[in-house]
Design an enzyme around this catalytic site. Structure first.
Site, PDB file in Angstrom:
ATOM      1  N   HIS A   8       0.904  -1.298  -0.024  1.00  0.00           N
ATOM      2  CA  HIS A   8       0.148  -0.068  -0.063  1.00  0.00           C
ATOM      3  C   HIS A   8       0.812   1.292   0.163  1.00  0.00           C
ATOM      4  O   HIS A   8       0.897   1.991   0.763  1.00  0.00           O
ATOM      5  CB  HIS A   8      -0.645   0.036   1.280  1.00  0.00           C
ATOM      6  N   GLU A  29      -0.792   0.978  -5.306  1.00  0.00           N
ATOM      7  CA  GLU A  29      -0.599  -0.251  -4.881  1.00  0.00           C
ATOM      8  C   GLU A  29      -0.342  -1.465  -5.555  1.00  0.00           C
ATOM      9  O   GLU A  29      -1.655  -1.881  -6.165  1.00  0.00           O
ATOM     10  CB  GLU A  29      -1.708  -0.371  -3.828  1.00  0.00           C
TER      11      GLU A  29
HETATM   12  C1  BG6 Z   1      -7.062   1.716  -0.069  1.00  0.00           C
HETATM   13  C2  BG6 Z   1      -8.407   1.257  -0.413  1.00  0.00           C
HETATM   14  O1  BG6 Z   1      -6.384   0.754  -0.471  1.00  0.00           O
HETATM   15  O2  BG6 Z   1      -6.634   2.149   1.318  1.00  0.00           O
HETATM   16  C3  BG6 Z   1      -9.269   2.247   0.283  1.00  0.00           C
HETATM   17  O3  BG6 Z   1      -8.685   1.165  -1.541  1.00  0.00           O
HETATM   18  C4  BG6 Z   1      -9.000   2.576   1.842  1.00  0.00           C
HETATM   19  O4  BG6 Z   1     -10.701   2.006   0.208  1.00  0.00           O
HETATM   20  C5  BG6 Z   1      -7.611   3.062   1.954  1.00  0.00           C
HETATM   21  O5  BG6 Z   1      -9.802   3.673   2.171  1.00  0.00           O
HETATM   22  C6  BG6 Z   1      -7.046   3.508   3.323  1.00  0.00           C
HETATM   23  O6  BG6 Z   1      -7.247   2.444   4.157  1.00  0.00           O
HETATM   24  P1  BG6 Z   1      -6.949   2.618   5.626  1.00  0.00           P
HETATM   25  O7  BG6 Z   1      -7.265   1.410   6.438  1.00  0.00           O
HETATM   26  O8  BG6 Z   1      -5.544   2.724   5.769  1.00  0.00           O
HETATM   27  O9  BG6 Z   1      -7.702   3.928   6.231  1.00  0.00           O
END
Ligand code: BG6
Length: 343
Positions: A197, A301
Site C-alpha cells: 500500500h 498499490e
Molecule cells: C485503499 C483502499 O487501499 O486504502 C481504500 O482502496 C481505503 O478503500 C484506503 O480507504 C485506506 O485504508 P486505511 O484502512 O489505511 O484507512
C-alpha cells in the site's frame, strides 16, 4: 520469479549486522570490499526500526511494527514516501504512510479487519532467511518474518510464514520481496489477497499523472466495486479516487511535474494496481491524515485482489515490487521491457 513455488525454499543463514546498537559496518561481499549498512535503532515511541543506507547516500527505514517501510530517501536526502505528520506510531493503530503491507486481506474484500492484520503486528528479524537471489555486494537488506500468533489463528486459522525482504540497491532503488508459505500441517490450503500500500510523496496531487493504467478494466470501490473500463489518457486527479485496476502491466509510472520527478513501480506476481487518494473531505475526517494530507500523497498499490492467491501446504508465493525514480518526464513506450532484478 512470479507466483507459486512448490519447492521448499532452501534456507541458509544470511549473516547480517542486525543486532540492536549495531553501527556502520563494512562487509566482505565479493571481489572487493563494499559499503553496506544495516542498523537497528529505536524509532518513534521506542519502536524498533531498521535503517538501511547505501554508500551513495540513499537510505530507507523499516519499522518492525507492521514490517512497514516508513522512509525512502534518495542520495540527496529527499524523502520519496509520504508519511503523515499526524501518523500515530502506537500499536495497534496502523502507521499512516510509507508502505503498509495488506495481508491476508486487501481492504474489506473478506471478513477480516480492513487490510488484514499484518500491518499492525510486530514482525521479527528473520535469522534464517532465504539466500539472496544475487550476489551483489552492494545490497543493503533486511529480512523480516511474521508468523501467526494464537490470537491470529483464531481469525485466520492457517500457519503461514511471511518473509519480507527489503533491499536498498546501489542506485537507491527500493525492492520489497514477500514470500508467503503455507506451513499448515493439516493439509489445508488457504487463500489471501495482498497489497503493497505504497504512499508516494508528491508536490501537489493536481500536478500528478499516472501512466500505465489507461484503457484497463477497474473495480470502483466508490461504486460498490462495479467494473468499468478506463478511457483515454494517463490518469490525473481532481477528486477522490479509489480503484482497483485489473491485470495491470508490470510497470507503472507516476509523474510529478512540479518536482520534475517520475517514480517507476515495477511489480511481479501482483497483477492488480490500486489507486487511492481520499481527497479533502475524507482527508479531514481521518485524524491521522489531516486537512491537507491528501494533497501531498498518492497511493499506487501493487496488489493481488481480484483473484485471491491459493496456497497448498508447502507451497510458497512470491510477490515483488521495485521502486525507483528517474528525473523529469517519462514515457512507458521508451523503456525496455522490464525484468525483476535480484533482491
Ligand atoms: C485503499 C483502499 O487501499 O486504502 C481504500 O482502496 C481505503 O478503500 C484506503 O480507504 C485506506 O485504508 P486505511 O484502512 O489505511 O484507512
Amino acid at each position: 520469479m512470479q507466483g507459486i513455488e512448490k519447492k521448499k525454499t532452501k534456507e541458509t543463514i544470511l549473516r547480517q549486522p542486525v543486532s540492536p546498537e549495531t553501527t556502520t559496518s563494512k562487509q566482505k561481499g565479493g571481489p572487493s570490499d563494499h559499503f553496506q549498512n544495516v542498523q537497528v535503532v529505536k524509532g518513534i515511541n521506542g519502536l524498533d526500526k531498521v535503517v538501511l543506507r547505501q554508500i551513495r547516500g540513499s537510505s530507507a527505514e523499516v519499522y518492525l511494527y507492521g514490517g512497514q517501510v516508513t522512509s525512502w530517501k534518495n542520495d540527496r536526502g529527499e524523502q520519496l514516501l509520504f508519511v503523515s505528520n499526524k501518523a500515530i506510531f502506537k500499536p495497534p493503530k496502523e502507521i499512516r504512510g510509507g508502505i503498509p503491507i495488506c495481508f491476508p486481506q486487501f481492504s474489506d474484500f473478506g471478513s477480516l479487519e480492513k487490510h488484514g492484520f499484518a500491518r499492525n503486528r510486530m514482525w521479527s528479524i528473520d535469522t534464517n532467511p532465504p539466500p539472496p537471489t544475487t550476489n551483489s555486494p552492494s545490497r543493503a537488506a533486511i529480512d523480516l518474518i511474521l508468523k501467526p500468533s494464537k490470537e491470529d489463528l483464531k481469525i485466520f486459522p492457517h500457519s503461514f510464514e511471511f518473509r519480507l525482504r527489503v533491499t536498498l540497491g546501489l542506485e537507491g532503488e527500493l525492492m520489497l520481496t514477500s514470500r508467503i508459505r503455507n506451513a499448515n500441517s493439516d493439509q489445508k490450503p488457504f487463500k489471501f489477497t495482498f497489497a503493497y500500500h505504497t504512499y508516494f510523496s508528491v508536490s501537489d496531487i493536481s500536478e500528478v499523472r499516472v501512466e500505465g493504467l489507461e484503457t484497463l478494466d477497474y473495480l470502483d470501490n466508490m461504486k460498490k466495486r462495479e467494473r468499468f473500463t478506463e478511457q483515454g489518457d494517463a490518469l490525473t486527479f481532481e477528486s477522490e479516487v479509489d480503484k482497483v485496476y485489473l491485470s495491470s502491466p508490470t510497470e507503472i509510472a507516476v509523474m510529478d511535474h512540479e518536482r520534475k520527478r517520475t517514480f517507476l513501480i515495477r511489480k511481479n506476481g501482483l497483477p492488480d494496481a490500486v489507486v487511492w487518494n481520499p481527497w479533502d473531505k475524507k482527508s479531514k475526517a481521518m485524524a491521522d491524515l489531516g486537512d491537507n494530507g491528501y494533497k501531498h500523497m498518492i497511493c499506487i498499490e501493487a496488489a493481488a485482489v481480484e483473484k485471491p492467491i491459493f496456497l497448498k501446504p508447502g507451497e510458497e508465493w512470491i510477490g515483488r515490487q521495485e521502486l525507483s525514480t528517474v528525473p523529469a518526464s517519462y514515457y512507458c513506450s521508451e523503456l525496455d521491457p522490464w525484468r525483476v532484478g535480484g533482491s
